[in-house]
Design a protein around this motif. Structure first.
Motif, PDB file in Angstrom:
ATOM      1  N   THR A  10      -0.169  37.988  33.400  1.00  0.00           N
ATOM      2  CA  THR A  10       0.777  38.506  34.395  1.00  0.00           C
ATOM      3  C   THR A  10       2.174  38.508  33.786  1.00  0.00           C
ATOM      4  OG1 THR A  10      -0.472  37.701  36.307  1.00  0.00           O
ATOM      5  CG2 THR A  10       1.875  38.106  36.636  1.00  0.00           C
ATOM      6  N   ILE A  11       2.781  39.694  33.740  1.00  0.00           N
ATOM      7  CA  ILE A  11       4.194  39.797  33.364  1.00  0.00           C
ATOM      8  C   ILE A  11       4.977  39.966  34.657  1.00  0.00           C
ATOM      9  CG2 ILE A  11       5.956  41.124  32.152  1.00  0.00           C
ATOM     10  CD1 ILE A  11       3.860  41.953  30.132  1.00  0.00           C
ATOM     11  N   ALA A  12       5.839  39.009  34.958  1.00  0.00           N
ATOM     12  CA  ALA A  12       6.570  39.005  36.229  1.00  0.00           C
ATOM     13  C   ALA A  12       8.058  39.231  35.982  1.00  0.00           C
ATOM     14  CB  ALA A  12       6.349  37.684  36.952  1.00  0.00           C
ATOM     15  N   ILE A  13       8.640  40.165  36.726  1.00  0.00           N
ATOM     16  CA  ILE A  13      10.058  40.493  36.567  1.00  0.00           C
ATOM     17  C   ILE A  13      10.750  40.401  37.921  1.00  0.00           C
ATOM     18  CG2 ILE A  13      11.727  42.229  35.820  1.00  0.00           C
ATOM     19  CD1 ILE A  13       9.485  43.439  34.081  1.00  0.00           C
ATOM     20  N   PRO A  14      11.503  39.333  38.167  1.00  0.00           N
ATOM     21  CA  PRO A  14      12.324  39.282  39.381  1.00  0.00           C
ATOM     22  C   PRO A  14      13.592  40.092  39.140  1.00  0.00           C
ATOM     23  CG  PRO A  14      12.602  37.269  38.112  1.00  0.00           C
ATOM     24  CD  PRO A  14      11.617  38.118  37.359  1.00  0.00           C
ATOM     25  N   THR A  15      14.030  40.841  40.133  1.00  0.00           N
ATOM     26  CA  THR A  15      15.217  41.671  39.914  1.00  0.00           C
ATOM     27  C   THR A  15      16.105  41.721  41.152  1.00  0.00           C
ATOM     28  OG1 THR A  15      15.970  43.841  39.131  1.00  0.00           O
ATOM     29  CG2 THR A  15      14.066  43.828  40.615  1.00  0.00           C
ATOM     30  N   TYR A  16      17.395  41.924  40.888  1.00  0.00           N
ATOM     31  CA  TYR A  16      18.369  42.054  41.980  1.00  0.00           C
ATOM     32  C   TYR A  16      19.573  42.842  41.463  1.00  0.00           C
ATOM     33  CZ  TYR A  16      21.816  40.942  45.551  1.00  0.00           C
ATOM     34  OH  TYR A  16      22.784  41.045  46.528  1.00  0.00           O
ATOM     35  N   ASN A  17      19.762  44.038  42.004  1.00  0.00           N
ATOM     36  CA  ASN A  17      20.936  44.878  41.726  1.00  0.00           C
ATOM     37  C   ASN A  17      21.209  45.079  40.228  1.00  0.00           C
ATOM     38  OD1 ASN A  17      21.441  45.428  44.393  1.00  0.00           O
ATOM     39  ND2 ASN A  17      23.076  43.911  44.626  1.00  0.00           N
ATOM     40  N   ARG A  18      20.175  45.434  39.485  1.00  0.00           N
ATOM     41  CA  ARG A  18      20.367  45.717  38.061  1.00  0.00           C
ATOM     42  C   ARG A  18      19.933  47.145  37.718  1.00  0.00           C
ATOM     43  NH1 ARG A  18      20.363  40.604  35.325  1.00  0.00           N
ATOM     44  NH2 ARG A  18      22.523  39.922  35.518  1.00  0.00           N
ATOM     45  N   ALA A  19      19.872  48.009  38.713  1.00  0.00           N
ATOM     46  CA  ALA A  19      19.370  49.369  38.492  1.00  0.00           C
ATOM     47  C   ALA A  19      20.201  50.136  37.469  1.00  0.00           C
ATOM     48  CB  ALA A  19      19.334  50.129  39.811  1.00  0.00           C
ATOM     49  N   ASP A  20      21.509  49.942  37.484  1.00  0.00           N
ATOM     50  CA  ASP A  20      22.377  50.709  36.586  1.00  0.00           C
ATOM     51  C   ASP A  20      22.706  49.959  35.310  1.00  0.00           C
ATOM     52  OD1 ASP A  20      23.897  48.757  37.768  1.00  0.00           O
ATOM     53  OD2 ASP A  20      25.687  50.013  38.033  1.00  0.00           O
ATOM     54  N   LYS A  21      21.980  48.865  35.051  1.00  0.00           N
ATOM     55  CA  LYS A  21      22.286  48.070  33.858  1.00  0.00           C
ATOM     56  C   LYS A  21      21.061  47.959  32.954  1.00  0.00           C
ATOM     57  CE  LYS A  21      26.054  45.607  36.140  1.00  0.00           C
ATOM     58  NZ  LYS A  21      26.576  44.303  36.618  1.00  0.00           N
ATOM     59  N   TYR A  22      20.287  46.881  33.102  1.00  0.00           N
ATOM     60  CA  TYR A  22      19.236  46.603  32.126  1.00  0.00           C
ATOM     61  C   TYR A  22      17.809  46.785  32.648  1.00  0.00           C
ATOM     62  CZ  TYR A  22      23.239  44.243  29.955  1.00  0.00           C
ATOM     63  OH  TYR A  22      24.469  43.955  29.434  1.00  0.00           O
ATOM     64  N   LEU A  23      17.639  47.066  33.925  1.00  0.00           N
ATOM     65  CA  LEU A  23      16.305  47.042  34.518  1.00  0.00           C
ATOM     66  C   LEU A  23      15.342  48.013  33.836  1.00  0.00           C
ATOM     67  CD1 LEU A  23      14.329  45.998  36.608  1.00  0.00           C
ATOM     68  CD2 LEU A  23      15.245  47.675  38.226  1.00  0.00           C
ATOM     69  N   ARG A  24      15.783  49.215  33.564  1.00  0.00           N
ATOM     70  CA  ARG A  24      14.895  50.202  32.935  1.00  0.00           C
ATOM     71  C   ARG A  24      14.430  49.704  31.560  1.00  0.00           C
ATOM     72  NH1 ARG A  24      13.675  55.204  34.092  1.00  0.00           N
ATOM     73  NH2 ARG A  24      15.340  55.339  35.666  1.00  0.00           N
ATOM     74  N   GLN A  25      15.347  49.162  30.800  1.00  0.00           N
ATOM     75  CA  GLN A  25      15.012  48.630  29.480  1.00  0.00           C
ATOM     76  C   GLN A  25      14.027  47.466  29.593  1.00  0.00           C
ATOM     77  OE1 GLN A  25      17.943  46.143  27.182  1.00  0.00           O
ATOM     78  NE2 GLN A  25      18.050  47.961  25.885  1.00  0.00           N
ATOM     79  N   THR A  26      14.239  46.616  30.584  1.00  0.00           N
ATOM     80  CA  THR A  26      13.358  45.472  30.800  1.00  0.00           C
ATOM     81  C   THR A  26      11.946  45.927  31.146  1.00  0.00           C
ATOM     82  OG1 THR A  26      15.219  44.126  31.566  1.00  0.00           O
ATOM     83  CG2 THR A  26      13.035  43.380  32.182  1.00  0.00           C
ATOM     84  N   LEU A  27      11.826  46.928  32.001  1.00  0.00           N
ATOM     85  CA  LEU A  27      10.516  47.465  32.367  1.00  0.00           C
ATOM     86  C   LEU A  27       9.833  48.141  31.180  1.00  0.00           C
ATOM     87  CD1 LEU A  27      11.402  48.874  35.881  1.00  0.00           C
ATOM     88  CD2 LEU A  27       9.618  47.198  35.417  1.00  0.00           C
ATOM     89  N   GLU A  28      10.603  48.822  30.354  1.00  0.00           N
ATOM     90  CA  GLU A  28      10.033  49.451  29.168  1.00  0.00           C
ATOM     91  C   GLU A  28       9.424  48.400  28.234  1.00  0.00           C
ATOM     92  OE1 GLU A  28      13.271  51.667  27.592  1.00  0.00           O
ATOM     93  OE2 GLU A  28      12.959  53.394  28.917  1.00  0.00           O
ATOM     94  N   CYS A  29      10.067  47.248  28.136  1.00  0.00           N
ATOM     95  CA  CYS A  29       9.530  46.171  27.295  1.00  0.00           C
ATOM     96  C   CYS A  29       8.140  45.743  27.781  1.00  0.00           C
ATOM     97  CB  CYS A  29      10.463  44.965  27.326  1.00  0.00           C
ATOM     98  SG  CYS A  29      12.021  45.206  26.441  1.00  0.00           S
ATOM     99  N   ALA A  30       7.959  45.720  29.095  1.00  0.00           N
ATOM    100  CA  ALA A  30       6.667  45.313  29.655  1.00  0.00           C
ATOM    101  C   ALA A  30       5.611  46.390  29.480  1.00  0.00           C
ATOM    102  CB  ALA A  30       6.829  44.965  31.135  1.00  0.00           C
ATOM    103  N   THR A  31       5.959  47.634  29.801  1.00  0.00           N
ATOM    104  CA  THR A  31       4.964  48.706  29.774  1.00  0.00           C
ATOM    105  C   THR A  31       4.551  49.086  28.359  1.00  0.00           C
ATOM    106  OG1 THR A  31       6.717  50.383  29.875  1.00  0.00           O
ATOM    107  CG2 THR A  31       5.757  49.657  31.961  1.00  0.00           C
ATOM    108  N   ARG A  32       5.367  48.784  27.364  1.00  0.00           N
ATOM    109  CA  ARG A  32       5.061  49.150  25.981  1.00  0.00           C
ATOM    110  C   ARG A  32       4.335  48.051  25.201  1.00  0.00           C
ATOM    111  NH1 ARG A  32      10.807  52.159  24.379  1.00  0.00           N
ATOM    112  NH2 ARG A  32      10.525  53.979  25.755  1.00  0.00           N
TER     113      ARG A  32
END
Length: 328
Positions: A10-32
């Protein structure tokens, strides 16, 4: 070994108000990740930005997205993800951290794909807000027993971050998950407790990145430093309970290191007046035994460091006298 016989992660990512910062990059790390047997859980802690749109832009069936209707607090969100996890191992990293594409595979290979370990740890790097590498540290624990591991951590020889750790999901739940009472040291406390509950695998390779934000507590006051002091003391109490065989040595080293850590955070307080108050609180809290480093003291008052460190002042004076005699 096919992917279904390997441990499920399980890769778990808690997030809060990071849509315009690092969230996309963080998700790419998981999906790749090149390790296939995973699920990706994302819990949005009641964000007010475009977080849902960013997450839903990933058409990956492994992603499960949870939108909280009210803010659970950071630790509530973390424990929510732990409760939802189906993996043999639970890997959580924050929405501004990163993992290399082969992080999971490298950890699983180093652990020989065993499912019953309590904790798996890799090396880590620290990056800034622009992805520049500030430092890198291999995991040099090399199977050390818990008491030696704790000593090494307090000596600064081993780094602990969520992003470089895989927890046994059931063991993490059994030891209480993420306990808010440890607050600033909640990750270290969770790791210590899991280590005490089972076997650990150490992977030396640097495969995860913790992001450090400059000036994270610059707006705080000396009142906030009480939390750091109390958390450091609670963590040390936990360490002494888990490693009684080297209790005295851990206490001796741990008290000094705890004080130094809190001084380091207090030094980020922007106001010199509040920083001075914070330093005094730390000095009192740790039994009037540990002074701040000279570089911190001198930032408040020039030469203050030498006033607080008389032996260093005498050493400097002696050195100057000897140099003058040599030149005479």
């Amino acid at each position: 070994m096919n992917k279904y016989s390997k441990p499920f992660i399980t890769i778990a990512i808690p997030t809060y108000n990071r849509a315009d910062k690092y969230l996309r990059q963080t998700l790419e790390c998981a999906t790749r990740q090149n390790y296939e047997n995973i699920e990706i859980l994302v819990s949005d802690n009641c964000s007010t930005d475009e977080t849902p749109e960013v997450v839903r832009s990933f058409s990956d069936p492994r992603i499960k997205f949870y939108q909280q209707q009210e803010n659970l607090g950071a630790y509530g969100n973390w424990n929510f993800l732990l409760d939802k996890a189906r993996g043999d191992y639970f890997h959580m990293y924050h929405d501004d951290d990163r993992i290399d594409v082969d992080f999971i595979e490298t950890c699983m290979e180093g652990a020989e794909y065993r499912k019953g370990l309590a904790l798996i740890m890799s090396g880590s790097r620290v990056i800034d807000q622009h992805d520049n590498i500030l430092r890198e540290n291999e995991n040099r624990a090399d199977g050390a027993e818990l008491d030696d591991f704790i000593l090494s951590w307090y000596r600064g020889e081993i780094n602990i971050f969520f992003c470089s750790s895989l927890f046994n999901t059931e063991i993490l739940r059994s030891v209480g998950g993420f306990e808010p009472k440890y607050d600033h040291y909640i990750d270290v406390a969770a790791q210590f407790k899991c280590m005490a509950a089972g076997e650990r695998a150490d992977v030396p390779d640097v495969k995860a990145s913790f992001r450090k934000h400059k000036g994270s507590i610059t707006s705080q006051t000396s009142d906030h430093i009480n939390n750091w002091i109390n958390d450091a003391k609670r963590l040390l109490d936990l360490a002494l309970t888990l490693a009684p065989n080297k209790k005295q040595l851990i206490k001796k080293i741990g008290l000094k290191k705890s004080a130094m850590n809190v001084y380091m955070y207090a030094n980020e307080i922007e106001s010199k007046k509040e920083r001075s108050k914070a330093f005094l609180k730390i000095y009192r809290a740790f039994g009037y035994r540990y002074f701040p480093q000279m570089k911190y003291a001198n930032q408040l008052v020039p030469s203050m460091g030498y006033l607080l460190h008389p032996y260093r002042a005498l050493s400097l004076l002696k050195s100057k006298i000897l140099n003058s005699l040599r030149l005479a």
